[in-house]
Design an enzyme around this catalytic site. Structure first.
Site, PDB file in Angstrom:
ATOM      1  N   ASP A  30       0.723  -0.924  -0.083  1.00  0.00           N
ATOM      2  CA  ASP A  30       0.224   0.098  -0.036  1.00  0.00           C
ATOM      3  C   ASP A  30       0.820   1.194  -0.146  1.00  0.00           C
ATOM      4  O   ASP A  30       1.832   1.149   0.499  1.00  0.00           O
ATOM      5  CB  ASP A  30      -0.912   0.128   1.194  1.00  0.00           C
ATOM      6  CG  ASP A  30      -2.049   1.109   1.131  1.00  0.00           C
ATOM      7  OD1 ASP A  30      -2.253   1.496  -0.157  1.00  0.00           O
ATOM      8  OD2 ASP A  30      -2.513   1.649   2.246  1.00  0.00           O
ATOM      9  N   ASN A  32       1.258   3.432  -2.882  1.00  0.00           N
ATOM     10  CA  ASN A  32       1.367   3.991  -4.408  1.00  0.00           C
ATOM     11  C   ASN A  32       1.071   5.353  -4.707  1.00  0.00           C
ATOM     12  O   ASN A  32       1.973   6.015  -5.083  1.00  0.00           O
ATOM     13  CB  ASN A  32       1.118   2.916  -5.490  1.00  0.00           C
ATOM     14  CG  ASN A  32       1.716   1.571  -5.403  1.00  0.00           C
ATOM     15  OD1 ASN A  32       2.535   1.400  -4.493  1.00  0.00           O
ATOM     16  ND2 ASN A  32       1.306   0.595  -6.022  1.00  0.00           N
ATOM     17  N   ARG A  43      -0.987   9.246 -10.282  1.00  0.00           N
ATOM     18  CA  ARG A  43      -0.907   7.903  -9.470  1.00  0.00           C
ATOM     19  C   ARG A  43      -0.174   6.723  -9.917  1.00  0.00           C
ATOM     20  O   ARG A  43       0.345   5.890  -9.497  1.00  0.00           O
ATOM     21  CB  ARG A  43      -2.322   7.360  -8.944  1.00  0.00           C
ATOM     22  CG  ARG A  43      -3.245   8.331  -8.030  1.00  0.00           C
ATOM     23  CD  ARG A  43      -4.545   7.941  -7.840  1.00  0.00           C
ATOM     24  NE  ARG A  43      -4.653   6.764  -7.357  1.00  0.00           N
ATOM     25  CZ  ARG A  43      -4.373   6.500  -5.761  1.00  0.00           C
ATOM     26  NH1 ARG A  43      -4.249   7.816  -5.194  1.00  0.00           N
ATOM     27  NH2 ARG A  43      -4.493   5.437  -5.196  1.00  0.00           N
ATOM     28  N   HIS A  47       2.436   3.406  -9.066  1.00  0.00           N
ATOM     29  CA  HIS A  47       2.126   1.743  -9.443  1.00  0.00           C
ATOM     30  C   HIS A  47       3.295   1.456 -10.056  1.00  0.00           C
ATOM     31  O   HIS A  47       3.642   0.306  -9.804  1.00  0.00           O
ATOM     32  CB  HIS A  47       0.898   1.699 -10.182  1.00  0.00           C
ATOM     33  CG  HIS A  47      -0.405   2.252  -9.501  1.00  0.00           C
ATOM     34  ND1 HIS A  47      -0.659   1.844  -8.023  1.00  0.00           N
ATOM     35  CD2 HIS A  47      -1.463   2.795  -9.666  1.00  0.00           C
ATOM     36  CE1 HIS A  47      -1.789   2.226  -7.757  1.00  0.00           C
ATOM     37  NE2 HIS A  47      -2.507   2.892  -8.871  1.00  0.00           N
ATOM     38  N   LEU A 141      10.545 -20.554  -5.230  1.00  0.00           N
ATOM     39  CA  LEU A 141       9.629 -19.770  -4.435  1.00  0.00           C
ATOM     40  C   LEU A 141       8.422 -19.719  -5.032  1.00  0.00           C
ATOM     41  O   LEU A 141       8.276 -19.922  -6.355  1.00  0.00           O
ATOM     42  CB  LEU A 141      10.328 -18.589  -4.150  1.00  0.00           C
ATOM     43  CG  LEU A 141       9.379 -17.577  -3.364  1.00  0.00           C
ATOM     44  CD1 LEU A 141      10.225 -16.547  -2.521  1.00  0.00           C
ATOM     45  CD2 LEU A 141       8.667 -16.597  -4.341  1.00  0.00           C
ATOM     46  N   ARG A 198       2.219  -4.799   6.293  1.00  0.00           N
ATOM     47  CA  ARG A 198       1.485  -3.782   5.319  1.00  0.00           C
ATOM     48  C   ARG A 198       2.422  -2.678   5.392  1.00  0.00           C
ATOM     49  O   ARG A 198       2.819  -2.067   6.541  1.00  0.00           O
ATOM     50  CB  ARG A 198      -0.002  -3.352   5.802  1.00  0.00           C
ATOM     51  CG  ARG A 198      -0.615  -2.385   5.167  1.00  0.00           C
ATOM     52  CD  ARG A 198      -1.931  -1.926   5.309  1.00  0.00           C
ATOM     53  NE  ARG A 198      -2.711  -1.235   4.408  1.00  0.00           N
ATOM     54  CZ  ARG A 198      -3.922  -1.371   4.052  1.00  0.00           C
ATOM     55  NH1 ARG A 198      -4.632  -2.206   4.698  1.00  0.00           N
ATOM     56  NH2 ARG A 198      -4.444  -0.592   3.360  1.00  0.00           N
ATOM     57  N   SER A 206      -7.778  -4.802   5.553  1.00  0.00           N
ATOM     58  CA  SER A 206      -8.315  -4.537   4.017  1.00  0.00           C
ATOM     59  C   SER A 206      -8.778  -5.628   3.114  1.00  0.00           C
ATOM     60  O   SER A 206      -8.559  -5.899   2.029  1.00  0.00           O
ATOM     61  CB  SER A 206      -7.432  -3.567   3.273  1.00  0.00           C
ATOM     62  OG  SER A 206      -7.113  -2.281   3.784  1.00  0.00           O
TER      63      SER A 206
HETATM   64  C1  IPE Z   1      -5.146  -2.820   0.024  1.00  0.00           C
HETATM   65  O1  IPE Z   1      -5.016  -1.237  -0.198  1.00  0.00           O
HETATM   66  C2  IPE Z   1      -5.337  -3.503  -1.424  1.00  0.00           C
HETATM   67  C3  IPE Z   1      -3.925  -3.432  -2.045  1.00  0.00           C
HETATM   68  C4  IPE Z   1      -2.819  -3.047  -1.594  1.00  0.00           C
HETATM   69  C5  IPE Z   1      -4.023  -4.186  -3.386  1.00  0.00           C
HETATM   70  P1  IPE Z   1      -6.181  -0.313  -0.329  1.00  0.00           P
HETATM   71  O2  IPE Z   1      -5.219   0.962  -0.550  1.00  0.00           O
HETATM   72  O3  IPE Z   1      -7.213  -0.835  -1.385  1.00  0.00           O
HETATM   73  O4  IPE Z   1      -6.968  -0.336   1.220  1.00  0.00           O
HETATM   74  P2  IPE Z   1      -7.805   0.925   1.826  1.00  0.00           P
HETATM   75  O5  IPE Z   1      -8.887   1.109   0.925  1.00  0.00           O
HETATM   76  O6  IPE Z   1      -6.896   1.916   2.339  1.00  0.00           O
HETATM   77  O7  IPE Z   1      -8.393   0.030   3.150  1.00  0.00           O
HETATM   78  C1  IPE Z   2      -1.513   0.359  -3.432  1.00  0.00           C
HETATM   79  O1  IPE Z   2      -1.382   1.518  -3.470  1.00  0.00           O
HETATM   80  C2  IPE Z   2      -1.760  -0.081  -4.877  1.00  0.00           C
HETATM   81  C3  IPE Z   2      -2.980  -0.721  -5.131  1.00  0.00           C
HETATM   82  C4  IPE Z   2      -4.316  -0.676  -4.213  1.00  0.00           C
HETATM   83  C5  IPE Z   2      -3.514  -1.376  -6.297  1.00  0.00           C
HETATM   84  P1  IPE Z   2      -2.642   2.689  -3.431  1.00  0.00           P
HETATM   85  O2  IPE Z   2      -2.991   2.808  -4.886  1.00  0.00           O
HETATM   86  O3  IPE Z   2      -3.629   2.113  -2.484  1.00  0.00           O
HETATM   87  O4  IPE Z   2      -1.929   3.758  -2.870  1.00  0.00           O
HETATM   88  P2  IPE Z   2      -2.417   4.948  -1.568  1.00  0.00           P
HETATM   89  O5  IPE Z   2      -2.905   4.194  -0.542  1.00  0.00           O
HETATM   90  O6  IPE Z   2      -3.616   5.685  -2.269  1.00  0.00           O
HETATM   91  O7  IPE Z   2      -1.298   5.668  -1.325  1.00  0.00           O
HETATM   92 MG    MG Z   3      -4.029   2.455  -0.587  1.00  0.00          MG
END
Ligand code: IPE
Ligand code: IPE
Ligand code: MG
Length: 250
Positions: A30, A32, A43, A47, A141, A198, A206
């Site tokens: 989480d 990105n 964004r 990613h 792995l 996390r 989540s």
């Molecule tokens: C969890 O992250 C899903 C992934 C890392 C793929 P989210 O960014 O979607 O989670 P919430 O919305 O903050 O709980």
């Molecule tokens: C995790 O990063 C990647 C995915 C959920 C696909 P986010 O896109 O949730 O990044 P934040 O949480 O908005 O910073």
């Molecule tokens: Mg996120």
């Protein structure tokens, strides 16, 4: 009720490896979006950098002797994002699959998936299945990628499978045990989850591996996922090694 006694106590060290090294590590990758925002970038740039962090982490996991790495790449709830972001994510999955497959195969990585990735459309779904088939015999792995994954959905599906078996008279309701339910989850053939990491500072699961995390050690890091590296991974393994796991015992 005898099945309620945690079988993980013995299973966790049954691999013959060092119990201080987790056999199965899962990561909620989480942060990105926040990483990109901090840099004034779109964004999708976050990613893209996140995918580089995946490469580094995979390498570190192989070096550490981890058997299975489960990565949360797209949740069942991530469809709530803009169409543009979902399209970008699908494009990146396709790009990295294409770019990395040869090397994964060469390094002996077995690629597999949990979730419902067929929802990404036939093109990507077919490529994912081919990649899984291509690497199925590898054993350095297991890289288990959670794509369109939700733990509640996985559990509801497991309940449907067992309900069907009851309806067909194959089992009785009291034969639905912890082992039987665990056995119809998508993680059934993987080692028990030892460590769940996390990034991004959020302290929640989540909808990720809710059942499997029952006795996993949890590590929450303030780092944003694109900044995650071998050092951060080793740090989390160090934290794990210092934890005292009890599985309900004393
Ligand atoms: C969890 O992250 C899903 C992934 C890392 C793929 P989210 O960014 O979607 O989670 P919430 O919305 O903050 O709980
Ligand atoms: C995790 O990063 C990647 C995915 C959920 C696909 P986010 O896109 O949730 O990044 P934040 O949480 O908005 O910073
Ligand atoms: Mg996120």
């Amino acid at each position: 009720m005898s099945e309620a006694v945690a079988p993980e106590t013995t299973e966790t060290v049954a691999g013959g490896g060092d119990p201080a090294v987790p056999r199965h590590v899962a990561i909620i990758m989480d942060g990105n979006g926040r990483w990109a925002k901090k840099k004034g970038l779109p964004r999708v740039a976050g990613h893209r950098e996140g995918a580089e962090a995946v490469r580094r982490t995979l390498k570190a996991a192989v070096e550490a002797g981890v058997e299975c790495l489960t990565l949360y790449a797209f949740s069942s709830e991530n469809w709530r994002r803009s169409e543009e972001e979902v399209t970008d994510l699908k494009g990146l999955m396709r790009f990295y699959l294409e770019r990395e497959l040869e090397e994964l195969a060469r390094e002996g990585v077995r690629l597999r998936f949990i979730g419902e990735p067929s929802a990404f459309g036939p093109d990507l779904w077919e490529r994912l299945q081919l990649a899984a088939a291509r690497t199925a015999g590898n054993d350095t792995l297991t890289l288990n990628v959670a794509l369109n994954y939700g733990s509640q959905q996985e559990l509801a599906r497991a309940a449907q499978i067992l309900a069907q078996e009851v309806a067909e008279g194959l089992i009785t309701p009291d034969e639905i045990t912890v082992e039987r339910l665990g056995g119809v989850l998508q993680t059934a053939e993987l080692p028990p989850l030892d460590l769940l990491i996390r990034t991004s500072g959020e302290v929640r699961l989540s909808n990720f591996l809710l059942w499997q995390a029952a006795y996993a050690e949890l590590v929450f890091l303030d780092l944003l996922w694109p900044d995650f590296d071998a050092q951060a991974f080793k740090g989390a393994l160090g934290t794990f090694a210092k934890r005292q796991r009890r599985f309900g015992g004393r």
